[in-house]
Write a protein that holds these residues in place. Structure first.
Motif, short mmCIF file in Angstrom:
data_model
loop_
_atom_site.label_atom_id
_atom_site.label_comp_id
_atom_site.label_asym_id
_atom_site.label_seq_id
_atom_site.Cartn_x
_atom_site.Cartn_y
_atom_site.Cartn_z
N LYS A 37 3.51 6.66 -8.55
CA LYS A 37 2.72 6.12 -9.27
C LYS A 37 3.02 4.77 -9.67
O LYS A 37 1.99 4.08 -9.78
CB LYS A 37 2.91 7.17 -10.55
N LYS A 38 4.14 4.18 -9.63
CA LYS A 38 4.48 2.79 -9.94
C LYS A 38 3.95 2.05 -8.76
O LYS A 38 3.72 1.01 -8.91
CB LYS A 38 5.82 2.79 -10.34
N TYR A 39 4.43 2.46 -7.58
CA TYR A 39 4.20 1.66 -6.40
C TYR A 39 2.62 1.66 -6.25
O TYR A 39 2.10 0.70 -5.99
CB TYR A 39 4.76 2.47 -5.29
N ARG A 40 1.81 2.68 -6.53
CA ARG A 40 0.15 2.69 -6.53
C ARG A 40 -0.11 1.51 -7.53
O ARG A 40 -1.16 0.93 -7.39
CB ARG A 40 -0.15 3.88 -6.48
N PRO A 44 -2.07 -3.02 -5.01
CA PRO A 44 -3.68 -2.51 -4.92
C PRO A 44 -4.04 -2.06 -3.47
O PRO A 44 -4.93 -1.24 -3.52
CB PRO A 44 -4.16 -3.79 -5.18
N ASP A 45 -3.29 -2.43 -2.61
CA ASP A 45 -3.54 -1.91 -1.22
C ASP A 45 -2.83 -0.86 -0.71
O ASP A 45 -2.41 -0.89 0.64
CB ASP A 45 -3.48 -3.31 0.04
N TRP A 46 -2.42 0.18 -1.65
CA TRP A 46 -1.54 1.17 -1.29
C TRP A 46 -2.01 2.08 -0.12
O TRP A 46 -1.35 2.61 0.63
CB TRP A 46 -0.86 2.16 -2.51
N ASN A 47 -3.30 2.10 -0.18
CA ASN A 47 -4.05 3.12 0.55
C ASN A 47 -4.70 2.51 1.84
O ASN A 47 -5.55 2.80 2.74
CB ASN A 47 -5.26 3.89 -0.03
N TRP A 76 0.33 6.71 3.49
CA TRP A 76 1.03 6.93 2.30
C TRP A 76 1.78 8.44 2.61
O TRP A 76 2.61 9.20 1.83
CB TRP A 76 0.40 7.03 1.01
N GLN A 77 1.10 9.21 3.57
CA GLN A 77 1.53 10.82 3.56
C GLN A 77 2.74 10.54 4.35
O GLN A 77 2.94 10.02 5.49
CB GLN A 77 0.43 11.75 4.32
N GLN A 78 3.80 11.45 4.33
CA GLN A 78 4.95 11.71 4.81
C GLN A 78 4.88 12.90 5.82
O GLN A 78 4.65 13.92 5.27
CB GLN A 78 6.14 11.80 3.68
#
Length: 115
Positions: A37-40, A44-47, A76-78
């Motif tokens: 949540k903090k990283y996202r 802003p370009d997390w996805n 972002w999916q592991q």
């Protein structure tokens, strides 16, 4: 509520739930969710998709080394088995450009990878 059992599963639902909760580290899960949540929030370009350039690994049915451009639409999916480690040897990675990203959004693909 009666617990159901069958010949393949001799433990009750309550026992299974207890064993499941014993195996899970809830503190670790909570910590990962907080970090995500903090990283996202901070990025802003997390996805933004990741464009990867690679060479197809040798396989019994592949006669030549193929070059590929792989676009990971869900970076972002592991996952345990990804294109990076299974089929391709990745030589270079970069974030997708705004034009590429807009094109991907218009196509609205549900696949993880575009090759």
């Amino acid at each position: 509520m009666p617990s159901s059992t069958n010949k393949f599963n001799t433990i009750t639902k309550e026992q299974w739930l207890s064993q499941f909760l014993d195996r899970i580290d809830l503190n670790d899960l909570l910590q990962k969710m907080i970090e995500t949540k903090k990283y996202r929030r901070e990025t802003p370009d997390w996805n933004r998709p990741v464009v990867m350039y690679g060479i197809r690994k040798k396989h019994k049915c592949i006669k030549k080394q193929e070059l590929a451009v792989i676009i990971d639409l869900m970076p972002w999916q592991q996952r345990a088995r990804t294109a990076e480690t299974h089929w391709y040897k990745i030589t270079h990675k970069r974030p997708a450009t705004d034009k590429e990203w807009k094109e991907m959004k218009m196509k609205n693909s549900t696949r993880r990878y575009w090759v």
